[in-house]
Design an enzyme around this catalytic site. Structure first.
Site, PDB file in Angstrom:
ATOM      1  CE  LYS A  18      -2.697  -4.963   8.219  1.00  0.00           C
ATOM      2  NZ  LYS A  18      -2.767  -4.949   6.685  1.00  0.00           N
ATOM      3  CB  THR A  21      -0.668  -0.052   1.243  1.00  0.00           C
ATOM      4  OG1 THR A  21      -1.713  -1.032   0.959  1.00  0.00           O
ATOM      5  CG2 THR A  21      -1.561   1.340   1.330  1.00  0.00           C
ATOM      6  CB  THR A  38       0.607  -3.651   6.381  1.00  0.00           C
ATOM      7  OG1 THR A  38      -0.486  -3.765   5.815  1.00  0.00           O
ATOM      8  CG2 THR A  38       1.376  -2.247   6.314  1.00  0.00           C
ATOM      9  CG  ASP A  39      -2.345  -7.238   3.554  1.00  0.00           C
ATOM     10  OD1 ASP A  39      -2.673  -6.381   4.388  1.00  0.00           O
ATOM     11  OD2 ASP A  39      -3.115  -7.577   2.645  1.00  0.00           O
ATOM     12  CE1 TYR A  53      -5.942   0.049  -0.158  1.00  0.00           C
ATOM     13  CE2 TYR A  53      -4.075  -0.452  -1.097  1.00  0.00           C
ATOM     14  CZ  TYR A  53      -4.647  -0.594  -0.152  1.00  0.00           C
ATOM     15  OH  TYR A  53      -4.268  -1.272   0.475  1.00  0.00           O
ATOM     16  CD  GLU A 101      -6.675 -27.979  27.973  1.00  0.00           C
ATOM     17  OE1 GLU A 101      -7.579 -28.726  27.797  1.00  0.00           O
ATOM     18  OE2 GLU A 101      -6.709 -26.752  27.717  1.00  0.00           O
TER      19      GLU A 101
HETATM   20  N1  ASP Z   1      -2.742  -5.652   0.988  1.00  0.00           N
HETATM   21  C1  ASP Z   1      -1.513  -4.401   1.056  1.00  0.00           C
HETATM   22  C2  ASP Z   1      -0.224  -5.208   1.087  1.00  0.00           C
HETATM   23  O1  ASP Z   1      -0.042  -5.869   2.059  1.00  0.00           O
HETATM   24  C3  ASP Z   1      -1.909  -3.952   2.439  1.00  0.00           C
HETATM   25  C4  ASP Z   1      -0.904  -2.954   2.834  1.00  0.00           C
HETATM   26  O2  ASP Z   1       0.071  -2.635   2.437  1.00  0.00           O
HETATM   27  O3  ASP Z   1      -1.086  -2.318   3.990  1.00  0.00           O
HETATM   28  O4  ASP Z   1       0.318  -5.142   0.368  1.00  0.00           O
END
Ligand code: ASP
Length: 358
Positions: A194, A42, A121-122, A55, A315
């Protein structure tokens, strides 16, 4: 006093003063060299308007991203390199192996002081952890991304990138393993995860807390992560082109054990189970997992619960079934460690030890 003798009186001390301060002036002007390796996400995303949710990830090049960060060139001499340009949902082991090898090459150069990786971020926590185990340098390696695309109102990418360069250029960041800088926080690859699908403050380290903070290029470090990483890591991907298949299976109430059979039938060499609670699975799934172990598949019990660690024999009798407990690693990072561990023949005891050390 003549004009000539007046000049002599003040020019001589001036020259001495300049000479005395010359090394300091030179030291101040010698900026660190930071390489930015771009992979997409992103932070390189673009939308048609500044306020729409939809986007495209990985649409902007590294040069355009650097150009959008005023003043970043004051922190370091910067060079950008495009490794890939994908949303991190499409990050692959092929790209990660290429990235790790490139970092290892760059870090050998005396002209490189730190490396920044821009990343979605994913799956950032998985890539950060993979690099933490496979890059062989104590120079700072810093992952950075953003939650809002570059075209958004209040895009968070430019300041995140500024701070990431500030950390990569900081000698105090050395030897702390691979770091992630997002929203003013510095976190370590082992502990962060995350936690929000959309919030700018998405990354947290629930069990271990922050490594430090980054504030407009000024950093405060609170600690060095205690886990083995980078230069202490035994994992070497120099000659690796592929990783063994390791699947993650999400456990739930009345889960179907045949998911485990299916994974084994399709060639998985390891399975991480995102168990309920302390890495638990129902009796039918324990039976299927025990059968998988008999066929030579390594079973790691992790947890779908966001915080806490998974212990042995709480367990489920891990000794009896030959299972491994993931300790503090969440399922997605437990999978990265198992993929690397399976590159070499190891006993279950040796694999269990890795989960305590990394
Ligand atoms: N889908 C995006 C990615 O991981 C989300 C992000 O970058 O925040 O590339």
């Amino acid at each position: 006093m003549t004009m000539k003798s007046f000049h002599k009186i003040w020019i001589a001390p001036l020259i001495v003063a300049i000479l005395m301060h010359a090394p300091a002036v030179r030291a101040q002007t010698k900026k660190p060299n930071v390489i930015i390796l771009a992979t997409g996400g992103t932070i390189a995303g673009a939308a048609a308007t500044g306020t729409q949710a939809g986007y495209q990830s990985g649409a902007v090049t590294i040069d355009a991203m650097i150009a959008a960060v005023p003043g970043v060139g004051d922190l370091a001499n910067i060079k950008g390199e495009q490794i890939a340009n994908v949303g991190s949902q499409d990050m692959s082991f092929d790209i990660l192996i290429k990235l790790a090898k490139r970092i290892n090459d760059l870090a050998k150069s005396a002209d490189v002081d730190g490396i920044v990786v821009t990343h979605g971020t994913d799956t950032m926590e998985e890539s950060a952890f993979f690099l933490n185990l496979t890059v062989k340098t104590d120079k700072p390696v810093v992952l950075v991304g953003s939650m809002r695309p570059s075209t958004a109102v209040s895009a968070d990418g430019p300041l995140n990138l500024y701070n990431a360069v500030g950390v990569a250029a900081d000698p105090k960041a050395k030897g702390r393993g691979v770091l992630v800088v997002m929203n003013d926080w510095i976190q370590d690859a082992h502990s962060l995860t995350k936690t929000s699908t959309t919030a700018v403050q998405t990354f947290m380290s629930p069990l271990r807390g922050l490594v430090g903070t980054a504030n407009y290029g000024k950093n405060d470090f609170f600690k060095t992560p205690g886990w083995k990483h980078t230069t202490q890591s035994e994992f070497d991907i120099t000659n690796v082109t592929q990783l063994p298949r390791v699947d993650v299976i999400f456990a739930s109430l009345d889960m179907s054990p045949d998911l485990i059979d299916c994974s084994v039938a399709n060639g998985a060499k390891g399975i991480v189970i995102a168990g309920v609670g302390n890495g638990n699975i129902n009796k039918a799934a324990v039976h299927a997992a025990a059968n998988a172990v008999k066929k030579g598949v390594v079973i790691v019990r992790s947890s779908r619960v966001p915080t806490g660690s998974v212990g042995r024999k709480v367990e489920i009798d891990d000794d009896k079934f030959g299972f491994i407990a993931s300790d503090e690693l969440n399922p997605q990072k437990a999978r990265i460690l198992l993929s690397l561990a399976l590159l070499t023949k190891r006993t279950p005891e040796e694999i269990q030890k890795l989960y305590y050390e990394y």
